[in-house]
Structure formats: C-alpha cells, structure tokens
Design an enzyme around this catalytic site. Structure first.
Site, PDB file in Angstrom:
ATOM      1  N   LYS A   1       6.594   4.848  -5.580  1.00  0.00           N
ATOM      2  CA  LYS A   1       7.314   3.807  -6.120  1.00  0.00           C
ATOM      3  C   LYS A   1       7.714   2.836  -4.735  1.00  0.00           C
ATOM      4  CE  LYS A   1      11.102   2.569  -9.273  1.00  0.00           C
ATOM      5  NZ  LYS A   1      10.368   2.047 -10.237  1.00  0.00           N
TER       6      LYS A   1
ATOM      7  N   TYR B   1      11.850   2.730  -3.504  1.00  0.00           N
ATOM      8  CA  TYR B   1      12.834   2.705  -4.161  1.00  0.00           C
ATOM      9  C   TYR B   1      13.199   3.183  -5.497  1.00  0.00           C
ATOM     10  CZ  TYR B   1      10.675  -0.692  -7.613  1.00  0.00           C
ATOM     11  OH  TYR B   1      10.239  -0.893  -8.430  1.00  0.00           O
TER      12      TYR B   1
ATOM     13  N   LEU C   1       2.702   4.459 -12.529  1.00  0.00           N
ATOM     14  CA  LEU C   1       4.054   4.977 -12.112  1.00  0.00           C
ATOM     15  C   LEU C   1       4.153   6.222 -12.865  1.00  0.00           C
ATOM     16  CD1 LEU C   1       6.498   4.710  -9.824  1.00  0.00           C
ATOM     17  CD2 LEU C   1       7.723   3.441 -11.747  1.00  0.00           C
TER      18      LEU C   1
ATOM     19  N   GLU D   1      -0.452  -0.322 -17.231  1.00  0.00           N
ATOM     20  CA  GLU D   1       0.859  -0.193 -17.759  1.00  0.00           C
ATOM     21  C   GLU D   1       1.399  -1.655 -17.593  1.00  0.00           C
ATOM     22  OE1 GLU D   1       2.945   2.034 -14.574  1.00  0.00           O
ATOM     23  OE2 GLU D   1       1.622   1.029 -12.966  1.00  0.00           O
TER      24      GLU D   1
END
Length: 286
Positions: A150, A33, A206, A182
C-alpha cells in the site's frame, strides 16, 4: 475549525505542520499509508491495518519509527483532539529525509517521517453512494506490479477516478489481460446467485482489510465464496456487483461501462453485507 495533526512525535495545528522538501515520500513516492475508519469514536479493523502496515514497510525494507502501542495511542488522541465521531484517520510513513535527492536508499540511521491526520465524515454509515450505488467505467491497469504493497503511488488511480468523473461515473474497474483486477481504490466483486466472486490475493491487488473481514462474514452467513478473476462482461451480466474499502465499507455498483447491473439499483446481497459489516465492526471496534 483547524485540525490537530501528528508529525514526527508532535501534535500540531494543521497550519503549522511541515515536512522537508527532501523527504523521499515527496520526491520518490517512497512511502506507505493506511486509512482507518472511525465509527462512534472508535477504530474499525485496526489490527488488520496495523498488520498490513507492518507488511508494507517490511516489503520495502523500511522500519516504523513509532512502536505499535504508541501508534495506537496517536490514533486515539487524534480522534479525541479533533472530536471525530465518524470519519477517517490517514497515516503515512516515508523513508524520511536524507538531506538531498538520490535514488539510493538513505542509511538506515535516517528516521522515517510519520504523519497522521483526521477527516470528519458525519454520514460515513449512510453515504449517498451506499444508498444509490455507484457507476463505474473500465480502465486499463497500468500500475506498477506490486499492488499488494500500500504505497502512496496513486497517480494512475487518480487518473482513473478523473476519467470516471468525466464519463459521469464515480469510479473505475481496472482491467489487466481482459480481467478485472480491482477498483481504483477498492476491491471488486460480483454476485451470481448465492456466490460472491472476487479476484484471489496476489501481487495484482491490494490485500484489502475490509475484503478479509467481509469474506469472513459472508462465509459465516452461508454465501459461497469463489476467488477467481472475472471480466467486465461478467460484471455487466451479474446479479449484483459491489466494491469494498476501508473508507467506503461495502458499496453497490449499479452500472458498468453504461450497462445496468442487475436491476440497476443496489441489490440485497450488498445491502445485507454492508449492514452486517457495520454492525459487527462496531462491536469489535477499539
């Protein structure tokens, strides 16, 4: 107001949109996504999201059923049809519906499922979080090892968000081997003097589109960029901390595990970078 959404080539009222129960995105989390922000009716950082989508699909040996030109037009049509001035567009592509449940990938002839929808966020530029900052907790990073892709596998981030909510906070910093990776849905940073410190790109995090743009602007504004991992203790003792994400831009972090960061209020670096990101983003928006 009923939203208009996009499903496999059709624009539909959200109440009429359906996806098969055999879709691998539903059964296996076999989908990727992207979320693109809209400011002033235009798309921010779209080229970056388009490129990352292509990379995610490639890493999972998936193909995009929609051409790049058509996908951009779908984004623009959804902005127009839903009257989005400020908000978000969510895009998801799964490996599709093979007609039954199986761990084995379906034949390449099975088309992927493409879904897009909008979310209106009128105060996207000046959200309460951006004005007050957010509080975060530390949370063990037990996600799968390919965080650079992702995917829609967001159960652990959701659990982190819920743990933060129960603790009276807004978010979490994931921690692996004693170091922050993160945020639960963002890239994480600390500030020491003129240095912005953030974990380097790898499979552990990411590859944030907002991250890339922010670091470019920061370097051009004479900040020193240090790409390395940092600890929760370092974050607590930093001058500032902040996170970046496509739907949140640059958001100050004012507390980590109950300890105030800096003055306990949004700091000047995060505020300046947010203003810069939004101003430059609007100029480049399409």
């Amino acid at each position: 107001m009923t939203r208009t959404v996009y499903v496999n080539g059709d624009y539909l009222p959200e109440t009429e949109a359906t996806v098969s129960i055999f879709d691998r995105g539903f059964l296996m989390g076999d989908a990727v996504y992207e979320v693109t922000s809209v400011l002033g009716g235009k798309l921010l950082d779209y080229a970056g999201h388009e490129a990352r989508l292509a990379r995610s699909l490639s890493e999972l040996e998936m193909t995009n059923p929609v051409s790049a030109e058509d996908l951009l037009e779908v984004h623009r049509q959804l902005v127009i049809r839903n009257g989005i001035e400020n908000g978000l567009i969510y895009l998801q592509i799964s490996r599709g519906n093979a007609g039954d449940r199986s761990f084995v990938f379906p034949d390449a002839s099975v088309p992927g499922t493409v879904v897009l929808f909008t979310q209106s966020v009128p105060d996207l530029e000046t959200t309460p979080a951006s004005q007050k900052g957010i509080k975060v907790i530390s949370f063990d990073d037990l996600r799968w090892g390919r965080r650079d892709i992702k995917t829609v596998q967001l159960l652990w981030p959701s659990m982190a968000k819920m743990a933060a909510k129960k603790a009276g906070c807004e978010d979490a910093f994931f921690v692996k081997d004693g170091m922050v990776t993160e945020g639960s849905s963002s890239n994480a940073y600390i500030v020491k003097g003129n240095r912005i410190i953030t974990r380097p790109l790898s499979n552990d995090i990411l590859h944030g589109i907002t991250r890339a743009t922010l670091l470019k602007y920061a370097a051009e504004t004479q900040y020193e960029i240090e790409e390395r991992a940092f600890t929760i203790e370092e974050a607590q003792n930093a001058d500032e901390a902040f996170v970046t994400g496509a739907s949140t831009f640059i958001t100050p972090v004012v507390e980590v595990d109950g300890k105030a960061v800096g003055t306990g209020a949004p700091g000047p670096v995060a505020q300046r970078l947010r203003e810069l990101y939004i101003a430059e983003g609007k100029k480049a928006a399409i």
